[in-house]
Design a protein around this motif. Sequence first.
Motif, PDB file in Angstrom:
ATOM      1  N   PHE A   1       0.840  -1.202   0.000  1.00 52.47           N
ATOM      2  CA  PHE A   1       0.000   0.000   0.000  1.00 52.47           C
ATOM      3  C   PHE A   1       0.876   1.254   0.000  1.00 52.47           C
ATOM      4  N   GLY A   2       1.880   1.237   0.885  1.00 53.10           N
ATOM      5  CA  GLY A   2       2.750   2.413   0.984  1.00 53.10           C
ATOM      6  C   GLY A   2       3.456   2.693  -0.325  1.00 53.10           C
TER       7      GLY A   2
ATOM      8  N   ALA B   1       2.601   5.973  -2.750  1.00 50.15           N
ATOM      9  CA  ALA B   1       3.641   6.995  -2.878  1.00 50.15           C
ATOM     10  C   ALA B   1       4.125   7.148  -4.312  1.00 50.15           C
ATOM     11  N   GLU B   2       3.655   6.275  -5.184  1.00 49.80           N
ATOM     12  CA  GLU B   2       4.219   6.181  -6.523  1.00 49.80           C
ATOM     13  C   GLU B   2       3.622   7.261  -7.431  1.00 49.80           C
ATOM     14  N   VAL B   3       4.444   7.863  -8.284  1.00 49.61           N
ATOM     15  CA  VAL B   3       3.907   8.891  -9.174  1.00 49.61           C
ATOM     16  C   VAL B   3       4.196   8.603 -10.647  1.00 49.61           C
TER      17      VAL B   3
ATOM     18  N   THR C   1       0.175  12.761  -8.314  1.00 50.77           N
ATOM     19  CA  THR C   1       0.283  13.520  -9.567  1.00 50.77           C
ATOM     20  C   THR C   1      -0.079  14.978  -9.317  1.00 50.77           C
ATOM     21  N   THR C   2      -0.982  15.223  -8.379  1.00 49.98           N
ATOM     22  CA  THR C   2      -1.293  16.608  -8.035  1.00 49.98           C
ATOM     23  C   THR C   2      -0.069  17.291  -7.438  1.00 49.98           C
ATOM     24  N   ILE C   3       0.617  16.556  -6.579  1.00 47.94           N
ATOM     25  CA  ILE C   3       1.822  17.129  -5.970  1.00 47.94           C
ATOM     26  C   ILE C   3       2.841  17.471  -7.055  1.00 47.94           C
ATOM     27  N   ALA C   4       3.018  16.532  -8.006  1.00 47.53           N
ATOM     28  CA  ALA C   4       3.968  16.789  -9.092  1.00 47.53           C
ATOM     29  C   ALA C   4       3.532  18.017  -9.882  1.00 47.53           C
ATOM     30  N   LEU C   5       2.216  18.092 -10.168  1.00 49.22           N
ATOM     31  CA  LEU C   5       1.699  19.213 -10.954  1.00 49.22           C
ATOM     32  C   LEU C   5       1.881  20.546 -10.228  1.00 49.22           C
ATOM     33  N   GLU C   6       1.501  20.559  -8.944  1.00 49.22           N
ATOM     34  CA  GLU C   6       1.607  21.817  -8.195  1.00 49.22           C
ATOM     35  C   GLU C   6       3.070  22.238  -8.047  1.00 49.22           C
TER      36      GLU C   6
ATOM     37  N   LEU D   1      -0.750  13.228   2.346  1.00 45.63           N
ATOM     38  CA  LEU D   1      -0.432  11.868   1.893  1.00 45.63           C
ATOM     39  C   LEU D   1       0.269  11.081   2.994  1.00 45.63           C
ATOM     40  N   ILE D   2       1.256  11.737   3.602  1.00 42.23           N
ATOM     41  CA  ILE D   2       1.985  11.065   4.685  1.00 42.23           C
ATOM     42  C   ILE D   2       1.027  10.737   5.831  1.00 42.23           C
ATOM     43  N   ALA D   3       0.149  11.697   6.133  1.00 41.57           N
ATOM     44  CA  ALA D   3      -0.808  11.481   7.227  1.00 41.57           C
ATOM     45  C   ALA D   3      -1.695  10.270   6.938  1.00 41.57           C
ATOM     46  N   ILE D   4      -2.114  10.135   5.674  1.00 44.05           N
ATOM     47  CA  ILE D   4      -2.979   9.007   5.328  1.00 44.05           C
ATOM     48  C   ILE D   4      -2.241   7.692   5.493  1.00 44.05           C
TER      49      ILE D   4
END
Lengths: 229, 282, 243
Positions: free
Chosen positions: A159-160, A164-166, A185-190, A206-209
């Motif tokens: 799961f981890g 975490a994979e982009v 992908t949002t993180i990459a985009l932003e 993401l880390i929190a989840i």
Amino acid sequence: MDGVGAFSLLLSGDPALFAIVRLSLFVTLSAVMLAAAFGLPFGAFVALTQFRGRGGVIVALNALMGLPPVVVGLLVFLALSRSGPLGFLGLLFTPGAMIIAQAILIAPIIAALTRQVIEDLWVEYCDEFTAMDVSPLGRVAALLWDGRFSLVTIFLAGFGRAAAEVGAVMIVGGNIDGFTRVMTTTIALETSKGNLPLAIGLGLVLIAIVVAVNTLAWSVRQWSERHAG
Amino acid sequence: MRTRLIAQLLAAAAVTIGASAPSAAQDKSIIVASTTSTQDSGLFSHLLPLFKAKTAIDVKVVAQGTGQALDTGRRGDADVVFVHAKAQEEKLVADGFGVKRFDVMYNDFVLIGPKPDPARIKGSKDILAALKAIHLAAAPFVSRGDKSGTHSAELALWKAAMLDPAGAKPAWYREIGQGMGAALNTSSAMGAYVLSDRGTWISFKNKDALEIVVEGDAKLFNQYGIVLVNPDKHSAVKKDLGQAFIDWMISKEGQSEIRSYRIEGQQLFFPNANPEHLKKTE
Amino acid sequence: MLDGGAIGRTAQPVMRLHGVGYRSGNTDILSDVELTIAAGVPTLLLGPNGSGKTTLLRLLMGLIGPSEGRVDVSAVDGVNTARRAFVFQKPVMLKRSTAANVSFALSAAGFPVDPLVVASLLQRVGLAALADRPARMLSGGEQQRLALARALARQPGILFLDEPTASLDPAQTKAVEDVVAAIAATGVIIVMATHDLGQARRLAGDVVFLVGGRVLEQTPATQFFDQPKTQAARRFLAGDLVI
Ligand SMILES: Nc1ncnc2c1ncn2[C@@H]1O[C@H](COP(=O)(O)OP(=O)(O)OP(=O)(O)O)[C@@H](O)[C@H]1O
Ligand SMILES: [Mg+2]
């Protein structure tokens, strides 16, 4: 918006961000289930069966745990493209393609670690099971069941990694707004937009989840080890 | 019992994946392969809801490098290609993978540089002279290096200035192989010059150390074109929906929406569809 | 009926070992074993540590095959010699509750899992109160008794026990001996390894005396304790056997 902003957006139920988080969870959980459906029986099979080339299979499985996501993404992309062998399915640029890519990424992890867990357990149980005349299927079932706590940890590892994979989901999902856009992908985009605070905020979410999922699994394990034996 | 569980899991996974694939019959959506710079500018977030309100067609934008976007069209993985590399778009049509190319709009490139301006080119309107000055000063320059439309435009400008840093690879010329935003982030971090499209620059949030040093040269104009992927090559292409999107983009309404899109008061894109076509679609 | 040996009496032979040897790598663990397991009385395997008792039991159970020689099994009226059970020296508990361990053995043997049967088996080994405990949290002695319950669940024709009372206190040792004697009385063939001479006296039967992988004596217990034939047996009984 800053990093804290991403959290408060999430908490206040910002529908766009919420949808992204939900899609991330949906894709990754589905991928873990799909990978487990293949990896679990396969790992158990390799653990319990002697066949020619078994050593090679084990080495291959262990090596595949480190599959580069981008390569997986590219292969899935080529397979699912309209010009590829599975193009007729029309799966490219859909969440289904992302599930497949992530499942391929983590199936070797689940298979390799399952083999290790089951084999170790089998060494312990071998004599007892032989003496009790347990059927082959019964053995697999009992080993999977008794290895369940270790197996849950394996799923969490999968799961981890998937969450975490982009690289792979970017290629096969296309990062389509509102359809295949997930947290990574949002993180990459932003980040590419120079919106670093929002990117970091999403990263924290993401880390929190991932931490929350692990905490939940750990508590369940603690509880059931105490109560179910 | 265990095998049944596994079978159920598999079935559930198959249903999940199947359900996520749009069923051709009822799904009114198209895939548009476009460029990161177009997406990052926010133009699509402005246009697509308007288009959807009018036609109920969902437009799914896959933002890629120009080369990759054209390839996506060529493979039949998109219905429409919307990029800014005229020669390559025309080649797509000539090769039979695109039906017809339409001009849609242009924006312009700007040369971005670090505030200290080591090559002393700020305020110039001559991009070629500016590039020569950077070369002379051996000032850091970040190149996309990703075969994108912006990358090809940059290479063409160096060529016009009779220089070839991409071939000579001097230490001050850094190819990063990434998108526009990443190139701007990198430039900001190392105090380098970089060629950017204006749209990405205006909406870029991490400007602090950077500013526009050269703009307004006609050589910096950047034409966008739109092409329907040829349904004769790929039967899955949604010809009618794709054509509806193209028609709207070059219609009077689409063109005026492009004109009205602004960030911080600045117009990013200048519609320039063929006026004859405009009349036809009214 | 538990006193006196079976050799040379009316008891029927059930298993016979002819010139059996077992080798692991270059080491001979068992050599030239001639042995008869008979119905009617328990067979006790006696011998110092490392003499080969466990290996011989595993061979009889069929967990390992002989490197040389032959193992014959003959049919005996009223005894299902094909159904065997084994209580290991270090039994391994499934990672489940005490009751679930018994249920597992029941269903592996093809019996329906009846909670009443499970309860009565646990009752027999004195674990009824611990039915819901995780089995791996039981004490060593409790685990050995649970292993016995699992073995009984199979309703074996032959029951192999490898030092089943090694970690039990005197009361529990007596309880287990009573259980073993009770099932022996129902016709189940018992083969048991032990160091405990008192136990051997109480239960035997036949004594098989092993040293260094060789059977030095196979005699009725009374004879073994009263008139041991070999020097080694005399010293073993005196408590100063040195190999
Ligand atoms: N797989 C094996 N490989 C090598 N040596 C072995 C193996 N199994 C047992 N042995 C050796 O064979 C000998 C007999 O072992 P076994 O376990 O049968 O003894 P035992 O009589 O049951 O001893 P104890 O009273 O300590 O339980 C020992 O020296 C042991 O170290
Ligand atoms: Mg032993």
